[in-house]
Motif scaffolding. Structure first.
Motif, PDB file in Angstrom:
ATOM      1  N   ALA A 287       0.842  -1.203   0.000  1.00 35.30           N
ATOM      2  CA  ALA A 287       0.000   0.000   0.000  1.00 35.30           C
ATOM      3  C   ALA A 287       0.874   1.248   0.000  1.00 35.30           C
ATOM      4  O   ALA A 287       0.592   2.222  -0.714  1.00 35.30           O
ATOM      5  CB  ALA A 287      -0.940  -0.011   1.202  1.00 35.30           C
TER       6      ALA A 287
ATOM      7  N   ASP B  33      -4.753   2.747  -0.672  1.00 35.85           N
ATOM      8  CA  ASP B  33      -5.095   2.283   0.670  1.00 35.85           C
ATOM      9  C   ASP B  33      -5.087   0.756   0.728  1.00 35.85           C
ATOM     10  O   ASP B  33      -5.148   0.076  -0.295  1.00 35.85           O
ATOM     11  CB  ASP B  33      -6.426   2.876   1.154  1.00 35.85           C
ATOM     12  CG  ASP B  33      -7.620   2.412   0.371  1.00 35.85           C
ATOM     13  OD1 ASP B  33      -7.817   1.189   0.262  1.00 35.85           O
ATOM     14  OD2 ASP B  33      -8.369   3.271  -0.117  1.00 35.85           O
ATOM     15  N   ARG B  34      -4.991   0.259   1.951  1.00 32.82           N
ATOM     16  CA  ARG B  34      -4.830  -1.183   2.154  1.00 32.82           C
ATOM     17  C   ARG B  34      -6.001  -1.996   1.605  1.00 32.82           C
ATOM     18  O   ARG B  34      -5.808  -3.099   1.092  1.00 32.82           O
ATOM     19  CB  ARG B  34      -4.613  -1.469   3.639  1.00 32.82           C
ATOM     20  CG  ARG B  34      -3.256  -0.983   4.119  1.00 32.82           C
ATOM     21  CD  ARG B  34      -3.125  -1.012   5.607  1.00 32.82           C
ATOM     22  NE  ARG B  34      -3.368  -2.332   6.158  1.00 32.82           N
ATOM     23  CZ  ARG B  34      -2.732  -2.843   7.182  1.00 32.82           C
ATOM     24  NH1 ARG B  34      -1.810  -2.128   7.785  1.00 32.82           N
ATOM     25  NH2 ARG B  34      -3.015  -4.031   7.632  1.00 32.82           N
TER      26      ARG B  34
ATOM     27  N   VAL C 225      -5.474  -2.459  -2.060  1.00 32.02           N
ATOM     28  CA  VAL C 225      -4.384  -3.407  -2.284  1.00 32.02           C
ATOM     29  C   VAL C 225      -4.865  -4.819  -1.996  1.00 32.02           C
ATOM     30  O   VAL C 225      -4.570  -5.750  -2.755  1.00 32.02           O
ATOM     31  CB  VAL C 225      -3.141  -3.036  -1.446  1.00 32.02           C
ATOM     32  CG1 VAL C 225      -2.096  -4.141  -1.489  1.00 32.02           C
ATOM     33  CG2 VAL C 225      -2.548  -1.720  -1.946  1.00 32.02           C
TER      34      VAL C 225
END
Length: 128
Positions: free
Chosen positions: A54, A60-61, A64
């Protein structure tokens, strides 16, 4: 992974006179731009975590995570669990080696070509 010979995916690739690796990857596997870029990032940074990726791709996570799920589904990445010294675990991701990805691409294109040949064979003879 079972290849999906969706002819519409190949239209843009056929029209591009000099497609690059990422364009071919997107077309053959039906992945989005950011997923293709994530695959490239994984080649450069094997065993990365979601947090590391990320940060590297400036997404953002959750984005991802979704992209990694797609890469895993397409057999373009693998995941392994690493135990942490402090307890708990973290998942690390690695890109499928390029030679294996190339083989998957060839298989998918071969299947697509067979599909197109079948459609050609269905053309009427022209005899009334």
């Amino acid at each position: 992974m079972e290849p999906d010979p969706d002819p519409s995916r190949f239209r843009d690739l056929m029209l591009d006179s000099e497609p690059g690796f990422e364009e071919v990857l997107r077309c053959v596997f039906g992945v989005q731009d950011h997923e293709a870029r994530l695959y490239i990032e994984l080649l450069d940074a094997p065993d990365s975590t979601v947090a590391e990726l990320a940060n590297q791709v400036d997404r953002d996570r959750s984005n991802v995570n979704r992209a990694l799920s797609t890469l895993l589904d397409k057999d373009l990445a693998t995941r392994r669990r690493r135990l942490l010294d402090s307890g708990g675990h973290v998942y690390q991701y690695r890109a499928t080696p390029p030679e294996d990805a190339r083989e998957l691409m060839h298989d998918t294109l071969d299947e697509w070509a067979a599909y197109v040949h079948e459609r050609i064979d269905e053309f009427p003879d022209g005899e009334a």
